[in-house]
Design an enzyme around this catalytic site. Structure first.
Site, PDB file in Angstrom:
ATOM      1  N   LYS A  21      21.002  17.253 -27.189  1.00  0.00           N
ATOM      2  CA  LYS A  21      22.440  17.153 -26.914  1.00  0.00           C
ATOM      3  C   LYS A  21      22.723  15.928 -26.039  1.00  0.00           C
ATOM      4  O   LYS A  21      23.645  15.153 -26.305  1.00  0.00           O
ATOM      5  CB  LYS A  21      22.946  18.440 -26.241  1.00  0.00           C
ATOM      6  CG  LYS A  21      22.979  19.628 -27.199  1.00  0.00           C
ATOM      7  CD  LYS A  21      23.254  20.968 -26.521  1.00  0.00           C
ATOM      8  CE  LYS A  21      23.154  22.105 -27.538  1.00  0.00           C
ATOM      9  NZ  LYS A  21      23.396  23.441 -26.992  1.00  0.00           N
ATOM     10  N   GLN A  52      23.153  26.239 -21.371  1.00  0.00           N
ATOM     11  CA  GLN A  52      22.292  26.576 -22.509  1.00  0.00           C
ATOM     12  C   GLN A  52      21.846  28.033 -22.414  1.00  0.00           C
ATOM     13  O   GLN A  52      21.398  28.502 -21.370  1.00  0.00           O
ATOM     14  CB  GLN A  52      21.082  25.619 -22.528  1.00  0.00           C
ATOM     15  CG  GLN A  52      20.220  25.727 -23.759  1.00  0.00           C
ATOM     16  CD  GLN A  52      20.927  25.324 -25.053  1.00  0.00           C
ATOM     17  OE1 GLN A  52      21.855  24.522 -25.046  1.00  0.00           O
ATOM     18  NE2 GLN A  52      20.503  25.883 -26.169  1.00  0.00           N
ATOM     19  N   ASP A  55      31.467  24.857 -25.785  1.00  0.00           N
ATOM     20  CA  ASP A  55      30.709  25.771 -26.653  1.00  0.00           C
ATOM     21  C   ASP A  55      31.646  26.768 -27.346  1.00  0.00           C
ATOM     22  O   ASP A  55      31.242  27.454 -28.284  1.00  0.00           O
ATOM     23  CB  ASP A  55      29.704  26.584 -25.812  1.00  0.00           C
ATOM     24  CG  ASP A  55      28.294  26.009 -25.874  1.00  0.00           C
ATOM     25  OD1 ASP A  55      27.941  25.434 -26.920  1.00  0.00           O
ATOM     26  OD2 ASP A  55      27.547  26.167 -24.881  1.00  0.00           O
TER      27      ASP A  55
HETATM   28  N1  GUN Z   1      21.717  28.745 -27.493  1.00  0.00           N
HETATM   29  C1  GUN Z   1      21.628  28.775 -28.844  1.00  0.00           C
HETATM   30  N2  GUN Z   1      22.677  28.139 -29.393  1.00  0.00           N
HETATM   31  C2  GUN Z   1      23.437  27.702 -28.379  1.00  0.00           C
HETATM   32  C3  GUN Z   1      24.653  26.968 -28.320  1.00  0.00           C
HETATM   33  O1  GUN Z   1      25.272  26.609 -29.336  1.00  0.00           O
HETATM   34  N3  GUN Z   1      25.119  26.703 -27.075  1.00  0.00           N
HETATM   35  C4  GUN Z   1      24.480  27.115 -25.947  1.00  0.00           C
HETATM   36  N4  GUN Z   1      25.031  26.820 -24.774  1.00  0.00           N
HETATM   37  N5  GUN Z   1      23.358  27.801 -25.977  1.00  0.00           N
HETATM   38  C5  GUN Z   1      22.837  28.088 -27.183  1.00  0.00           C
END
Ligand code: GUN
Length: 292
Positions: A52, A96, A119
């Site tokens: 990311k 995350q 998100d």
């Molecule tokens: N863990 C698995 N997928 C995601 C996501 O799209 N965002 C976040 N913050 N954590 C995740």
């Protein structure tokens, strides 16, 4: 059979974002800024967050990775999020997941300001999505919609079967596909681990979105000829022959299902890359919302 290539589709989305960001910088505006919070050092989470951050840099965004020890107090984590909420130089905040067991994911998600919740996990954004109001759409379902758009895969009137009902993928995916949107207007069946006649339901699917986290679960015998297959699975499976000691496997048995599908996403190289594209779009949108 069309291979729905996440590299190609995400590169196209990223190119547009990069151009928009370059214009901002040329006109002496600051770059959009994403802050990613990582608690502990779960191997998969490390990889996703690193990706990311790298992708932010590629399109010209600023990104900050904030790391906390696995044993961090929940209260301190929440205080740090509030500080970022109040920091006008930050456009998007993501924490995350998964988080250590002693931290409430719900509390963390609800502490992030909905205006910075790139998100799209905050109940305010989830609620807006349900009602068709402008909101941040969770990055994976958003990325899948961008994939449909890139390959111009028609969805109107089709039966979409979504396997998995998580807040991150399955549930928002089912809402988007059933919405009155250019790549929506499907009849949607959303399945879960208690669904009794899953094979029969899948066989009715013109579109199948597999998001259950079970490697190789969707077999050819569950898929009708010509179906569009979207594989959201990204499970690490041990493989001594691989450099890292594992391979990434999707929820679909690609080799057999691809012989029946009209279009299919590979793993890796499919939905994962589109998730990043969705996140970047949300971050740019958060920036625009606060700089109008
Ligand atoms: N863990 C698995 N997928 C995601 C996501 O799209 N965002 C976040 N913050 N954590 C995740």
């Amino acid at each position: 059979m069309i291979l729905l290539d996440g590299k190609v589709a995400s590169a196209a989305v990223k190119e547009t974002i990069k151009k928009e960001t370059a214009v901002l910088l040329e006109t002496n505006k600051r770059a959009p800024h994403l802050v990613a919070i990582l608690v502990g050092n779960n191997g998969a989470s490390e990889t996703y967050v690193a990706s990311k951050v790298k992708n932010c840099e590629e399109v010209g965004f600023k990104s900050t990775l904030v790391r906390f020890d696995y044993f961090i107090d929940e209260k301190i984590l929440l205080e740090n999020i509030i500080e970022l909420n109040n920091d006008s130089s930050v456009d998007g905040i993501l924490v995350q997941l998964p988080l250590p067991k002693h931290i409430s994911e719900a509390k963390v998600i609800q502490t992030i300001a909905p205006t910075k919740d790139v998100d799209g996990f905050h109940p305010i954004n989830a609620g807006k999505l349900v009602q068709g109001l402008p909101s941040f759409i969770p990055a994976t379902p958003y990325g899948i919609m961008l994939m449909f758009e890139h390959y111009n895969l028609q969805t109107k009137g089709k039966h979409a079967v979504v396997i998995g009902r998580s807040n991150i993928v399955g549930r928002p995916m089912s809402i988007l596909l059933s919405s009155n949107l250019p790549f929506g207007n499907c009849t949607v069946t959303i399945c879960n681990s208690h669904t009794s006649n899953l094979k029969e339901i899948c066989l009715q699917g013109d579109i199948i979105v597999a998001a259950l986290g079970k490697p190789g679960f969707v077999k050819a015998e569950m898929v009708k000829d010509g179906a569009v297959i979207i594989d959201v699975g990204i499970t690490r499976v041990a493989d001594e022959t691989a450099k890292k000691g594992f391979r990434i496997k999707g929820d679909v048995s690609f080799d057999e299902v691809s012989t029946k599908a009209s279009a299919i996403t590979p793993v890796p190289g499919g939905v994962g890359l589109m998730t990043i594209a969705g996140l970047l779009k949300n971050t740019l949108q958060a920036y625009k919302n606060s700089n109008q």
